[in-house]
Design a protein around this motif. Structure first.
Motif, short mmCIF file in Angstrom:
data_model
loop_
_atom_site.label_atom_id
_atom_site.label_comp_id
_atom_site.label_asym_id
_atom_site.label_seq_id
_atom_site.Cartn_x
_atom_site.Cartn_y
_atom_site.Cartn_z
N GLY B 100 0.83 -1.20 0.00
CA GLY B 100 0.00 0.00 0.00
C GLY B 100 0.87 1.25 0.00
O GLY B 100 0.65 2.19 -0.77
N ILE B 125 7.23 -5.05 0.98
CA ILE B 125 6.63 -6.27 1.53
C ILE B 125 5.21 -6.38 0.96
O ILE B 125 4.29 -5.69 1.40
CB ILE B 125 6.60 -6.21 3.08
N VAL B 129 -2.50 -6.93 0.93
CA VAL B 129 -3.54 -6.22 1.70
C VAL B 129 -2.90 -5.06 2.46
O VAL B 129 -1.68 -4.96 2.55
CB VAL B 129 -4.22 -7.13 2.75
N GLY B 131 -2.23 -4.44 5.73
CA GLY B 131 -2.19 -5.22 6.97
C GLY B 131 -2.54 -4.38 8.18
O GLY B 131 -3.43 -4.72 8.97
MG LIG Z 1 0.48 -4.67 2.70
#
Ligand SMILES: [Mg+2]
Ligand SMILES: Cc1ncc(C[n+]2csc(CCOP(=O)(O)OP(=O)(O)O)c2C)c(N)n1
Ligand code: SF4
Lengths: 349, 249
Positions: B100, B125, B129, B131
């Motif tokens: 993101g 990384i 999503v 996280g």
């Molecule tokens: Mg992520």
């Protein structure tokens, strides 16, 4: 030493170079392009770094990275670009980084226009980004002062480990005046926080996330303590206070026109003083307080819809009448326009 | 016979602090952290390392490394790293970012730093999503993948397709090393370590931008146990193939 004829924007760049600015990051925007253009010519010659960023967002974060290593660095922009930097301003303040930011402001809101405007007073003095923080804000009224205050901004930002802003506008930015590029003494302060690599010392961290119980409160209290300590840097130009009934206040380039109007009024025998805040944060409350205690009234002239007038009101604390002469950006007033308003103001009594 | 000094096969990396990781069980951030510390040690750059902590699950990066670290706003790590490296070229500058951070909110800063060939090393990384904020859609979420903001699965008609960042960067002349790795098998861990080493060499040898993308398990937000999440990484490799996409080192 011979004076040179330069624009206000160029004087800012020269002041930064005089203060030992090593890195400049920025994104083009009118009316301040003379700053990056001068820096692009001069910085590489002096072993410094000029980098045109892909946006103001990138520029201000490059600035964050550069100043975190303890070098003197700056960015400059104009109103919309400054808005884009706001989130990182909050980080710069939270990380206590001595970054210097210049806003050669223009008319707003939105795309607004490129004329002189003081519509970013709130944005500059209230922080623009999120959370409880302030920039130290200096506002020059002449090309010479633009040079000197920019160098001062570098010094004060290091003294207080604190981002500083030069707030000026298209009028001063584009105006040519003789500049005496005299040598300035810019004090250095120890940088025992700078990230230079953990050689022979423990690793250092610059962070603003505080999740432990009470940690963030302590952090905020520390910042507020610093902002209070910064009050001793408050500066203003005060003229003709003796026997004045009305003090006319303005900052930045507009103050030049206002000063002329005040002098016209005085020639006609009107008891008018002139007050020009030079630091906008910390706001120079003292002269306002003192004048108000002597029963002097205030007329605050601004190229916006009335912003600094709030700080004047806070400074006089209801002790004196404060009138706002708000001039939203478009055309500049003539000294006569302001003179007429001064007369009206005095006749009201 | 004098006792021979044998180098222990497994030591604690000098660049890592002893603070226990806060990551969820089965999260791959921890493995990536350790590899990064080992590579910093091996290259002997701990004392001139400058890390940029980004905003995401790894925002506490500074607790785990015994190197200088600066926090950058969400997405701006590559810009901050650019400023630090330009100001002090002697520093070994790296960023540690999520998918993101690197590829959504910060895509502009990431791509331009790579395009300029900044002498920095970016570690991304990719756990498909967000996280930290609870498992929302990210630019690398797979078609059909359920996230908290795509409860019926990512619909390509609404959200298009995942960004293949490593493949994009591989086309940039300014990029000197670019790889996608995973850490769900011992062999892959070793390959990931070598990729990281080269991504640092890219800047240390003044060749350009170094990039390593980790396919990383996020068991919590994938709603899987750690072992199944590690296996799931194999599925990810169908969309995100592993490999070195560019290497000028
Ligand atoms: Mg992520
Ligand atoms: C400007 C801004 N927008 C949103 C957030 C909230 N936020 C924090 S972390 C994050 C996403 C992190 O996802 P990723 O970069 O993939 O990292 P991960 O947590 O998955 O490792 C978001 C949206 C923020 N901190 N700042
Ligand atoms: S939420 Fe996912 S990425 Fe974040 S620590 Fe937990 S497992 Fe790791």
């Amino acid at each position: 030493m011979k004076p040179v004829l330069v624009k206000g924007s160029e004087a800012i760049a020269l002041g930064a170079l005089e203060a030992g600015c090593r890195c400049y990051f920025g994104y083009p925007i009118t009316p301040q392009n003379e700053i990056p253009e001068l820096m692009a010519r001069e910085l590489p010659k002096r072993g410094g770094v000029f980098l045109q960023a892909e946006s103001e967002l990138a520029a201000v974060n490059m600035l964050l990275g550069a100043v975190s290593t303890g070098v003197r660095a700056m960015t400059s922009s104009s109103s919309p670009g400054i808005s884009l930097m706001a989130e990182t301003f909050s980080y710069l303040a939270a990380l206590e980084l001595p970054a210097v930011v210049v806003n050669v402001s223009r008319g707003g809101p939105g795309l607004g226009g490129i004329e002189a405007s003081q519509g970013d007073y709130f944005q500059a003095t209230r922080g623009a980004g999120h959370g409880d923080y302030h920039f130290l804000v200096l506002s020059p009224a002449s090309v010479q002062e633009a040079y000197e205050l920019t160098a001062k901004a570098f010094e004060l930002s290091e003294k207080y480990r604190q981002p500083a802003m030069i707030l000026t506008d298209a009028l001063l930015g584009q105006m040519k005046e003789p500049l005496l590029p005299r040598r300035l003494r810019v004090r250095e302060y120890p940088k025992d926080w700078a990230l230079t690599g953990a050689r022979g010392r423990p690793a250092r961290v610059l962070k603003s996330l505080f999740l432990g119980p009470g940690e963030l409160r302590a952090r905020n209290e520390l910042l507020q303590k610093k902002y209070r300590a910064m009050r001793r840097e408050a500066r203003a130009e005060v003229l003709y206070a003796e026997g004045a009934e009305l003090a006319v206040c303005a900052f930045g380039s507009l103050s030049r026109i206002v000063k002329e109007a005040v002098e016209m009024a005085r020639k006609k025998g009107y008891p008018v003083a002139f007050v020009r805040p030079i630091t906008l944060f910390p706001f120079p409350e003292k002269p306002f307080r003192e004048l108000s205690l002597r029963g002097v009234r205030f007329l605050v002239v601004e190229l916006n819809c009335g912003q600094m007038v709030e700080d004047v009101k806070l400074s006089v604390c209801g002790r004196a009448e404060v009138e706002s002469f708000a001039l939203p950006p478009s055309d500049l007033p003539a000294p006569e326009d302001i003179y007429r308003r001064i007369r009206r103001c005095l006749r009201k009594r | 016979m004098s006792p021979k000094k044998v180098k222990p096969p497994f030591t604690f990396p000098r660049s890592l602090t002893e603070r226990p990781f806060h990551y969820c069980p089965g999260c791959h951030h921890g493995i990536a952290h350790r590899l990064l510390a080992e590579v910093i040690d091996e290259l002997g750059i701990r004392e001139r390392a400058y890390g940029v902590a980004s905003i995401g699950c790894a925002c506490f990066l500074y607790y785990y490394y015994d190197v200088d670290i600066c926090e950058a706003p969400h997405g701006r790590a590559c810009a901050a790293a650019t400023g630090a490296k330009r100001a002090r070229p002697e520093l070994a500058v790296f960023t540690y970012q999520g998918d993101g951070d690197f590829a959504a909110i910060g895509l502009t800063e990431s791509l331009h730093a790579a395009a300029r060939g900044e002498r920095i090393t970016a570690i991304m990384i990719n756990n498909t999503v967000y996280g930290m904020t609870g498992g929302q859609l990210s630019p690398t979420t797979l078609p059909g993948q359920r996230t908290t903001t795509t409860p019926e699965g990512r619909d390509p008609r609404v959200y298009g397709y995942p960004l293949k960042v490593a493949e994009i960067l591989a086309q940039f002349p300014g990029v000197a090393f670019c790889a996608r790795v995973a850490v769900n098998t011992p062999k892959r861990v070793l390959e990931a370590r070598e990729a990281l080493r080269r991504a640092f060499l890219a800047q240390l040898e003044e060749r350009g931008f170094g990039y390593v993308e980790f396919l990383s398990a996020c068991p919590v937000n994938w709603k899987l146990d750690p072992v199944s999440a590690a296996r799931k990484v194999d599925e990810l490799t169908e969309t995100f193939p592993l490999g070195v996409f560019r290497d000028l080192t």
